[in-house]
Design a protein around this motif. Structure first.
Motif, PDB file in Angstrom:
ATOM      1  N   LYS A  49      -2.237  12.181   5.731  1.00 45.42           N
ATOM      2  CA  LYS A  49      -2.060  11.191   4.540  1.00 45.42           C
ATOM      3  C   LYS A  49      -1.881   9.959   4.884  1.00 45.42           C
ATOM      4  N   PHE A  50      -2.996   9.317   4.628  1.00 43.95           N
ATOM      5  CA  PHE A  50      -3.048   7.552   5.012  1.00 43.95           C
ATOM      6  C   PHE A  50      -2.435   6.751   3.539  1.00 43.95           C
ATOM      7  N   PRO A  51      -1.665   5.719   3.740  1.00 45.97           N
ATOM      8  CA  PRO A  51      -0.794   5.526   5.161  1.00 45.97           C
ATOM      9  C   PRO A  51       0.310   6.167   4.976  1.00 45.97           C
ATOM     10  N   ALA A  52       0.603   7.162   4.138  1.00 48.40           N
ATOM     11  CA  ALA A  52       1.990   7.784   4.090  1.00 48.40           C
ATOM     12  C   ALA A  52       2.509   8.338   5.256  1.00 48.40           C
ATOM     13  N   ASP A  53       1.762   9.022   6.052  1.00 50.07           N
ATOM     14  CA  ASP A  53       2.088   9.841   7.339  1.00 50.07           C
ATOM     15  C   ASP A  53       2.385   8.560   8.344  1.00 50.07           C
ATOM     16  N   GLN A  54       1.906   7.510   8.285  1.00 50.91           N
ATOM     17  CA  GLN A  54       2.245   6.659   9.292  1.00 50.91           C
ATOM     18  C   GLN A  54       3.362   5.448   9.018  1.00 50.91           C
ATOM     19  N   LYS A  55       3.994   6.053   7.865  1.00 48.82           N
ATOM     20  CA  LYS A  55       5.354   5.002   7.532  1.00 48.82           C
ATOM     21  C   LYS A  55       6.256   4.809   8.569  1.00 48.82           C
ATOM     22  N   ASP A  57       1.917  -3.519  27.947  1.00 47.17           N
ATOM     23  CA  ASP A  57       3.172  -4.158  27.278  1.00 47.17           C
ATOM     24  C   ASP A  57       4.627  -3.182  26.895  1.00 47.17           C
ATOM     25  N   GLY A  58       4.246  -2.040  26.892  1.00 48.52           N
ATOM     26  CA  GLY A  58       5.166  -0.926  26.644  1.00 48.52           C
ATOM     27  C   GLY A  58       5.064  -0.700  25.180  1.00 48.52           C
ATOM     28  N   MET A  59       4.122  -1.096  24.367  1.00 42.34           N
ATOM     29  CA  MET A  59       4.563  -0.579  23.279  1.00 42.34           C
ATOM     30  C   MET A  59       3.396   0.495  22.439  1.00 42.34           C
ATOM     31  N   ASP A  60       4.109   1.509  22.419  1.00 41.83           N
ATOM     32  CA  ASP A  60       3.180   2.600  21.993  1.00 41.83           C
ATOM     33  C   ASP A  60       3.508   3.082  20.619  1.00 41.83           C
ATOM     34  N   ASP A  61       4.341   2.391  19.994  1.00 42.99           N
ATOM     35  CA  ASP A  61       4.775   2.767  18.411  1.00 42.99           C
ATOM     36  C   ASP A  61       3.952   2.037  17.468  1.00 42.99           C
ATOM     37  N   VAL A  62       2.510   2.211  18.022  1.00 44.21           N
ATOM     38  CA  VAL A  62       1.666   1.428  17.006  1.00 44.21           C
ATOM     39  C   VAL A  62       0.669   2.396  16.691  1.00 44.21           C
ATOM     40  N   GLU A  63      -0.125   2.565  15.386  1.00 42.88           N
ATOM     41  CA  GLU A  63      -0.914   3.762  15.254  1.00 42.88           C
ATOM     42  C   GLU A  63      -2.431   2.977  15.142  1.00 42.88           C
ATOM     43  N   PHE A  64      -3.452   3.424  15.664  1.00 40.44           N
ATOM     44  CA  PHE A  64      -4.685   3.188  15.504  1.00 40.44           C
ATOM     45  C   PHE A  64      -5.285   4.197  14.650  1.00 40.44           C
ATOM     46  N   ILE A  65      -6.069   3.629  13.540  1.00 40.63           N
ATOM     47  CA  ILE A  65      -6.741   4.530  12.572  1.00 40.63           C
ATOM     48  C   ILE A  65      -8.266   4.100  12.351  1.00 40.63           C
ATOM     49  N   ALA A  66      -9.261   4.813  12.737  1.00 39.08           N
ATOM     50  CA  ALA A  66     -10.619   4.266  12.537  1.00 39.08           C
ATOM     51  C   ALA A  66     -11.168   5.424  11.336  1.00 39.08           C
ATOM     52  N   ILE A  67     -11.414   4.579  10.412  1.00 42.56           N
ATOM     53  CA  ILE A  67     -11.756   5.701   9.052  1.00 42.56           C
ATOM     54  C   ILE A  67     -13.382   5.510   9.088  1.00 42.56           C
ATOM     55  N   SER A  68     -14.138   6.537   8.767  1.00 46.18           N
ATOM     56  CA  SER A  68     -15.481   6.665   8.582  1.00 46.18           C
ATOM     57  C   SER A  68     -15.796   6.443   7.053  1.00 46.18           C
ATOM     58  N   PHE A  69     -16.966   5.375   6.628  1.00 44.68           N
ATOM     59  CA  PHE A  69     -17.163   5.343   5.301  1.00 44.68           C
ATOM     60  C   PHE A  69     -18.661   6.282   5.144  1.00 44.68           C
ATOM     61  N   LEU A 102       0.949  -1.187  -0.078  1.00 46.45           N
ATOM     62  CA  LEU A 102       0.107   0.002   0.002  1.00 46.45           C
ATOM     63  C   LEU A 102       1.021   1.110   0.074  1.00 46.45           C
ATOM     64  N   LYS A 103       2.253   0.981  -0.111  1.00 49.29           N
ATOM     65  CA  LYS A 103       3.133   2.155   0.122  1.00 49.29           C
ATOM     66  C   LYS A 103       2.833   3.220  -0.915  1.00 49.29           C
ATOM     67  N   GLY A 104       2.374   2.865  -2.174  1.00 50.97           N
ATOM     68  CA  GLY A 104       2.263   3.804  -3.160  1.00 50.97           C
ATOM     69  C   GLY A 104       0.941   4.728  -3.016  1.00 50.97           C
ATOM     70  N   PHE A 105       0.222   4.519  -1.921  1.00 55.95           N
ATOM     71  CA  PHE A 105      -1.019   5.191  -2.072  1.00 55.95           C
ATOM     72  C   PHE A 105      -1.040   6.483  -0.727  1.00 55.95           C
ATOM     73  N   SER A 106      -1.602   7.361  -1.103  1.00 53.28           N
ATOM     74  CA  SER A 106      -1.546   8.410  -0.057  1.00 53.28           C
ATOM     75  C   SER A 106      -3.127   9.186  -0.106  1.00 53.28           C
ATOM     76  N   PHE A 107      -3.880   9.002   0.785  1.00 52.18           N
ATOM     77  CA  PHE A 107      -5.226   9.386   0.819  1.00 52.18           C
ATOM     78  C   PHE A 107      -5.069  10.585   1.581  1.00 52.18           C
ATOM     79  N   THR A 108      -5.540  11.765   1.032  1.00 53.92           N
ATOM     80  CA  THR A 108      -5.766  12.849   2.103  1.00 53.92           C
ATOM     81  C   THR A 108      -7.143  13.014   2.854  1.00 53.92           C
TER      82      THR A 108
END
Ligand SMILES: [Cu+2]
Lengths: 201, 146
Positions: free
Chosen positions: A51-57, A91-103, A35-41
């Motif tokens: 910019k999803f998912p570009a900003d969360q790379k 577990d000390g992991m906070d380098d994960v991004e959570f994203i809920a997208i509205s349809f 999905l690297k090539g995609f960048s949805f604003t």
């Protein structure tokens, strides 16, 4: 002769590649879609452009699809994402991004998404709610194979009321920007997602 | 003899025909929607039917069910729910629920809100549902009103 050797080398590497792919299939991850090539604003719940998912790379992303007028299924999906977020935090992991997208971008404004997050006491530091134009949301949905169809609209007090029949999904995208696994959002097994994320680290 | 009468009276008051227990609903906000859940216990030896639910919380109150059509989730209105004799029917997430459409007010976490269930045989049962993100185990007080 040189050419023959080159062909042989090529064959060996193709074979190796094939072997790798086969062993890859045997892992816990059935998907490997770039999905690297995609960048949805899109806009987050604070009105910031994302910019999803570009900003969360370089981060693992847990993505869910929702509409906030949904009373039953979507709150379950968001709650499941929140449970994963809490488990990882423990577990000390906070380098994960959570994203809920509205349809349902027509109704899901930035303000409404903010209210939805606040109501559920979401830790918004690494949990974003995104909305955008219908066009942008539609192309993102088709890339991620999300289908949402509206049912009958009824007028209540002069304003339309309708619900979606929709794909119930949480997905994970790895650090390289590859879609790796999909779960049934409202019925997802929290432990399974947490373990999968740990394997992807 | 007196003991027997008291015992009988206790029995009849302790076990009403139908009980609506573990009442809860999801927090939500004005103009939005939410779902109400409960365990409906039919203590009688006859089936009973839930045919309507009312509340002043929303513009529209309906009995709904969530369905799964090949991984796609949707909801539809149902006209009634039959609770067989001596059985418990559960209104739960991802399944049957009471749908509140277009709320007149915010539903705040931890607060209680009144909802009235209407049964063919047992009549009206008014309950207090607590706003929570997940099911509550304790049952809230209810008042039987015929
Ligand atoms: Cu519903």
């Amino acid at each position: 002769m040189k050419i023959l050797k080159l062909i042989l080398k090529l064959q060996v590497s193709i074979l190796l590649l094939l072997l790798l792919t086969v062993s890859g299939c045997k892992s816990d991850f059935e998907l490997n879609e770039n999905l690297k090539g995609f960048s949805f604003t899109l806009s987050d719940q604070d009105g910031k452009t994302v910019k999803f998912p570009a900003d969360q790379k370089d981060k693992i992303i847990v993505v869910g699809f929702i509409f906030t007028h949904c009373p039953d299924i979507c709150p379950l999906t968001v709650n499941n994402m929140q449970l994963v977020q809490n488990a990882l935090k423990t577990d000390g992991m906070d380098d994960v991004e959570f994203i809920a997208i509205s349809f349902d971008p027509e109704r899901d404004t930035v303000a409404l998404l903010k209210k939805f997050a606040a109501l559920r006491e979401i830790d918004e530091r690494n949990f974003k709610f995104l909305t955008g134009t219908r066009k942008e949301i539609d192309s993102l949905m088709s890339v991620m194979r999300i289908v949402a169809v509206t049912g009958d609209t009824t007028m209540i007090d002069g304003s339309p009321s309708y619900f979606y029949t929709h794909t119930d999904r949480i997905s994970i995208i790895d650090r390289r920007g590859f879609l790796r696994k999909e779960y049934p959002g409202s019925k997802a097994n929290i432990e399974e997602i947490v373990n999968d994320i740990k394997k992807l680290r | 003899m007196l003991n027997l009468i008291i015992g009988f009276l206790l029995l009849t008051t302790v076990a009403p025909k139908v009980e609506v227990l573990n009442n809860w609903m999801r927090p939500s906000s004005k103009d939005m929607n939410t779902a109400v859940y409960a365990k409906i216990k039919n203590n009688s030896d006859k089936a009973d039917t839930l045919y309507s639910v009312s509340s002043t919380l929303a513009k529209v109150t309906e009995i709904h069910e969530t369905y799964d059509k090949g991984g796609s989730m949707g909801m539809r209105k149902v006209d009634f729910i039959v609770i067989p004799a001596k059985k418990t029917f559960e209104l739960k997430p991802g399944s049957h629920h009471i749908m509140l459409i277009k709320l007149n007010q915010d539903i705040q976490k931890g607060k209680k809100y009144t909802v009235t269930y209407k049964f063919r045989r047992a009549g009206e049962i008014k309950v207090e549902a607590i706003a929570s993100e997940k099911a509550v185990e304790n049952s809230s007080k209810m008042h039987n009103k015929k």
